[in-house]
Design a protein around this motif. Structure first.
Motif, mmCIF file in Angstrom:
data_model
loop_
_atom_site.group_PDB
_atom_site.id
_atom_site.type_symbol
_atom_site.label_atom_id
_atom_site.label_comp_id
_atom_site.label_asym_id
_atom_site.label_seq_id
_atom_site.Cartn_x
_atom_site.Cartn_y
_atom_site.Cartn_z
ATOM 1 N N ILE A 198 0.790 -1.251 -0.210
ATOM 2 C CA ILE A 198 -0.014 0.010 0.073
ATOM 3 C C ILE A 198 0.940 1.196 -0.108
ATOM 4 O O ILE A 198 0.577 2.065 -0.872
ATOM 5 C CB ILE A 198 -0.877 0.003 1.194
ATOM 6 N N THR A 223 -5.736 -5.858 2.830
ATOM 7 C CA THR A 223 -4.283 -6.240 2.586
ATOM 8 C C THR A 223 -3.918 -7.870 3.100
ATOM 9 O O THR A 223 -4.755 -8.218 3.823
ATOM 10 C CB THR A 223 -3.334 -5.108 3.553
ATOM 11 N N ASP A 243 2.715 -5.628 4.233
ATOM 12 C CA ASP A 243 1.829 -6.470 3.219
ATOM 13 C C ASP A 243 2.138 -6.506 2.000
ATOM 14 O O ASP A 243 2.940 -5.652 1.179
ATOM 15 C CB ASP A 243 0.560 -5.531 2.969
ATOM 16 N N ALA A 246 -2.423 -5.844 -1.936
ATOM 17 C CA ALA A 246 -3.488 -4.788 -1.569
ATOM 18 C C ALA A 246 -4.644 -4.887 -2.728
ATOM 19 O O ALA A 246 -4.189 -4.904 -3.735
ATOM 20 C CB ALA A 246 -2.938 -3.436 -1.390
ATOM 21 N N ALA A 370 -7.872 -0.902 5.766
ATOM 22 C CA ALA A 370 -7.577 -2.393 5.929
ATOM 23 C C ALA A 370 -7.648 -2.818 7.386
ATOM 24 O O ALA A 370 -8.150 -3.886 7.564
ATOM 25 C CB ALA A 370 -6.412 -2.590 5.363
#
Length: 383
Positions: A198, A223, A243, A246, A370
């Motif tokens: 992200i 995510t 992450d 995403a 998220a």
């Protein structure tokens, strides 16, 4: 014809992006073409001043390309008598401090994204640059890719009619590092080092959506860390704390819905590593890095759902290619030239640090969305 030399402190050129795209394919490419012609008849000649932590790598790059100036001291680089511009392609965690120092030294600033780790910091950098009266810009390279320039041509022509939706697919398989070396540095997969999908990609999607279609007004994101353990450059196994994928849904002004999947754990079954599809009442188009194909409503086929029979239509062959209709230069180089014109001649420049802060804002809201599992509004940013 006179030549105006402009020194550019380039921080982070020992990294993949800073070296390939910004030094070699942008600044050195401008020098190879004889410099940058200015409206007053002069030629702007960029003079790189390399700075970084690894003296061996800096010396090697300088010798390879016949460059004279390099140092491991940021203060020394900023104090160089030729230095007018500071450029940053470091890891995100080191960026804010260096940009602050450059602004304090009165240098114009051009930086990779994200411009800072937090929105508050990104906005503060934009304020500092404004108050210091220095030119400032954030890299928004995808706007200058041939495929997206062709897509923008279709948008501006009204080809789509009323735009309904946007769908984006980005990513590829980044090897874990055990049996094949990873194509990306290990810090990308550690939150504590500024990594994460992200934070890396939502700033890109912000300027793409804002500039090509309509401003982003809300975000819902999910995510995942699909590969929880990776192997670093020294062969050491480490936990992936960031992450690596995403999945975002964005509401744009005018009721347009955009959904973009971003993943470093996906195998590619499309023509290019990133593709965007716009669907409208009058037509649709799919753009990648270089190509863009379209289908007008008058040429739209009429498929019928029948799972009992094999498909007989070649759906890909029913689209047409948007012609080049011109030469396309490297997108990073094109934006560098625009920024250099802005500094040297005062030409207008839209992609400043406030625009960069918008990308950080979307990343911050995406991570919060998220974590909280809900849609969040994207407020308008001002200084």
């Amino acid at each position: 014809m006179s030549r105006k030399v402009i020194g550019i402190v380039m921080n982070g050129v020992t990294g993949r992006m800073g070296y390939r795209q910004h030094l070699v394919r942008s600044i050195l490419a401008i020098r190879e073409q004889g410099g940058l012609p200015l409206a007053d008849g002069r030629t702007l000649w960029p003079e790189p001043i390399l700075v970084g932590r690894n003296a061996h790598k800096l010396k090697e790059i300088a010798e390879q390309h016949g460059l004279e100036h390099w140092t491991t001291s940021l203060d020394e680089a900023l104090a160089h008598p030729l230095a007018e511009i500071y450029f940053d392609a470091q890891v995100t965690t080191a960026r804010e401090h260096a940009i602050r120092a450059a602004i304090a030294a009165g240098k114009h600033v051009y930086t990779e994204k994200p411009t800072a780790e937090t929105l508050d910091s990104a906005l503060e950098l934009a304020r500092l640059a404004r108050d210091a009266g220095v030119c400032n810009g954030a890299v928004q390279d995808k706007l200058f890719l041939p495929g997206l320039l062709k897509l923008k041509r279709l948008v501006d022509s009204g080809f789509f009619g009323r735009i309904l939706s946007v769908r984006g697919e980005f990513g590829y398989w980044v090897f874990e590092g055990d049996w094949q070396a990873a194509q990306r540095p290990s810090w990308n997969y550690r939150t504590q080092d500024g990594g994460g999908m992200i934070l890396d990609m939502f700033p890109h999607w912000r300027y793409v959506l804002d500039n090509l279609i309509a401003p982003v007004q809300s975000v819902y994101a999910h995510t995942a860390t699909h590969i929880p353990e990776r192997v670093d450059e020294q062969g050491r196994t480490y936990p992936a704390t960031a992450d690596d994928a995403a999945y975002g849904i964005f509401e744009l002004a005018g009721g347009v819905t955009a959904q973009i999947n971003s993943s470093w754990a996906v195998r590619v079954d499309r023509d290019e590593l990133v593709e965007f599809q716009i669907d409208g009442t009058h037509g649709s188009a799919v753009a990648g890095l270089r190509n863009c194909r379209f289908q007008h409503r008058a040429a739209t086929p009429k498929p019928v759902w029948n799972p009992d029979l094999p498909a007989t239509e070649s759906f890909r062959s029913q689209w047409q290619q948007v012609p080049d209709n011109g030469e396309f230069d490297n997108g990073f180089k094109v934006q560098w030239e625009l920024f250099l014109h802005h500094v040297a001649s005062g030409t207008a420049y839209h992609w400043d640090l406030l625009e960069g802060a918008k990308g950080v804002q979307l990343a911050e809201l995406g991570l919060r969305s998220a974590a909280e599992g809900r849609r969040l509004d994207v407020p308008e940013l001002t200084l």
